[in-house]
Enzyme design. Structure first.
Site, mmCIF file in Angstrom:
data_model
loop_
_atom_site.group_PDB
_atom_site.id
_atom_site.type_symbol
_atom_site.label_atom_id
_atom_site.label_comp_id
_atom_site.label_asym_id
_atom_site.label_seq_id
_atom_site.Cartn_x
_atom_site.Cartn_y
_atom_site.Cartn_z
ATOM 1 N N ASP A 209 0.750 -1.172 0.095
ATOM 2 C CA ASP A 209 0.048 0.103 0.060
ATOM 3 C C ASP A 209 0.817 1.207 0.020
ATOM 4 O O ASP A 209 2.065 1.179 0.162
ATOM 5 C CB ASP A 209 -0.943 -0.117 1.286
ATOM 6 C CG ASP A 209 0.074 -0.132 2.507
ATOM 7 O OD1 ASP A 209 0.594 0.960 3.097
ATOM 8 O OD2 ASP A 209 0.458 -1.182 2.912
ATOM 9 N N ASP A 211 0.432 3.447 2.151
ATOM 10 C CA ASP A 211 0.262 4.251 3.650
ATOM 11 C C ASP A 211 -1.020 5.230 3.426
ATOM 12 O O ASP A 211 -2.029 4.909 2.809
ATOM 13 C CB ASP A 211 1.476 4.722 4.250
ATOM 14 C CG ASP A 211 1.338 4.842 5.892
ATOM 15 O OD1 ASP A 211 0.708 3.944 6.384
ATOM 16 O OD2 ASP A 211 1.519 5.843 6.153
HETATM 17 N N1 LIG Z 1 1.051 1.363 5.596
HETATM 18 C C1 LIG Z 1 1.761 0.353 6.656
HETATM 19 N N2 LIG Z 1 1.948 0.978 7.765
HETATM 20 C C2 LIG Z 1 2.706 -0.070 8.927
HETATM 21 N N3 LIG Z 1 2.590 -1.262 8.682
HETATM 22 C C3 LIG Z 1 2.263 -1.677 7.328
HETATM 23 N N4 LIG Z 1 2.322 -3.011 6.821
HETATM 24 C C4 LIG Z 1 1.756 -2.986 5.686
HETATM 25 N N5 LIG Z 1 1.210 -1.902 5.315
HETATM 26 C C5 LIG Z 1 1.821 -0.898 6.475
#
Ligand SMILES: Nc1ncnc2[nH]cnc12
Ligand SMILES: CSC[C@H]1O[C@H](OP(=O)(O)O)[C@H](O)[C@@H]1O
Length: 287
Positions: A209, A211
């Protein structure tokens, strides 16, 4: 020469390793309590393997609840020399597209509630940690990832947050300003303990992703992470299978000597109970 044993710590979405032969499950006791689950031993081709799901089967443990000391202790007790960590991470850079693989070479630790050392209780030690990842293992993982057709970013900084909540938009923007590449909740603690246990450590980080910093892209959610992992977990397993073929030979790195000059305490003053507790991790330095 000691037979090399490769440990795999499976992260979010990786709770088992298929393709092992001579499989056994072992409950391993440690002075730090229970590891995240039973450890699975077996062979991948000629190579002895030990697998442990970081959050336990069924994903029962929060990042802050993972007993990292017990996990690393248990791997070392079963003879592991080199640890391949598999982790889901958020991408903090546009060019690290969800679905890409990152092999981090730096960690930035923002955790606050973890037991992240084997030292204490009458023994003081300070390991070097400027380069927290085994360069040899990382290079082999990157090469193996390319071989199986992954898009790979070799090197990068993994920011380790406490969680379990994902970051606020302000935090995410600030971390980006710091120049970090990916974000997760587990790897710094593990890497510190692996170094103290003289184990090679490197991570196959799967970007799942963006974030919550990237306007126009969906904010991170468990749903999005799980969907991305499901599409890519087979690739992570292929990378491990390719890498293991190159890891059977003797280690040429210095990870196995990390404690050689690290222990400060006068050996005569180390309490007997501490000596006993640490025998598996650093017994060769305590006599
Ligand atoms: N955006 C994110 N922040 C923290 N841990 C994660 N693991 C996968 N995506 C994450
Ligand atoms: C399920 S999203 C957050 C979760 O995923 C990562 O876990 P791991 O490093 O074990 O793959 C992240 O660190 C969080 O624990």
């Amino acid at each position: 020469m000691k037979e090399m044993t490769i440990g795999v710590i499976g992260g979010s979405g990786l709770y088992a390793m298929e393709g092992l032969e001579d499989v056994r499950e072992e409950k391993v006791g440690t002075p730090y309590g229970d590891p995240s689950d039973l450890l699975v031993t077996g062979r991948l081709g000629d190579v002895r393997m030990v697998f442990l799901p970081r959050h336990g089967r069924g994903h029962r443990l929060l990042p802050s609840e993972v007993n990292f000391r017990a996990n690393i202790y248990a791997l070392k007790k079963l003879g592991v020399d080199q640890v391949i960590s598999v982790s889901a991470v958020g991408s903090m850079k546009e060019e690290i597209v969800p679905g890409h693989i990152v092999i981090p070479d730096q960690f930035f630790d923002r955790t606050v509630a973890r037991n992240s050392t084997f030292f204490g209780e009458g023994i003081v030690g300070h390991v070097q940690f400027a380069d927290p990842v085994c360069g040899r293992l990382a290079a082999i993982l990157a090469q193996s990832a390319r071989e199986v057709g992954a898009t790979v970013h070799e090197g990068g900084t993994y920011l380790c947050m406490e969680g379990p909540q994902f970051s606020t938009r302000a935090e995410s923007r600030i971390y980006r300003g710091w120049g970090v590449d990916v974000i997760g909740m587990t790897n710094s603690t593990e890497a510190k303990l692996a170094r103290e246990a003289e184990l090679c450590y490197s991570t196959i980080a799967l970007a799942t992703d963006y974030d919550c910093w990237y306007e126009g892209h969906e904010d991170v959610s468990v749903e999005a992470v799980v969907a991305l992992i499901q599409q890519n977990v087979a690739m992570a397993k292929d990378i491990i299978a390719a890498a293991v073929k190159c890891l059977a030979g003797e280690r040429t790195c210095s990870c196995g000597m990390a404690l050689q000059y690290a222990i400060m305490t006068d050996r005569a003053l180390i309490p007997a109970a501490t000596r006993e507790k640490l025998a598996v991790i650093m017994g060769k330095y305590l006599s």
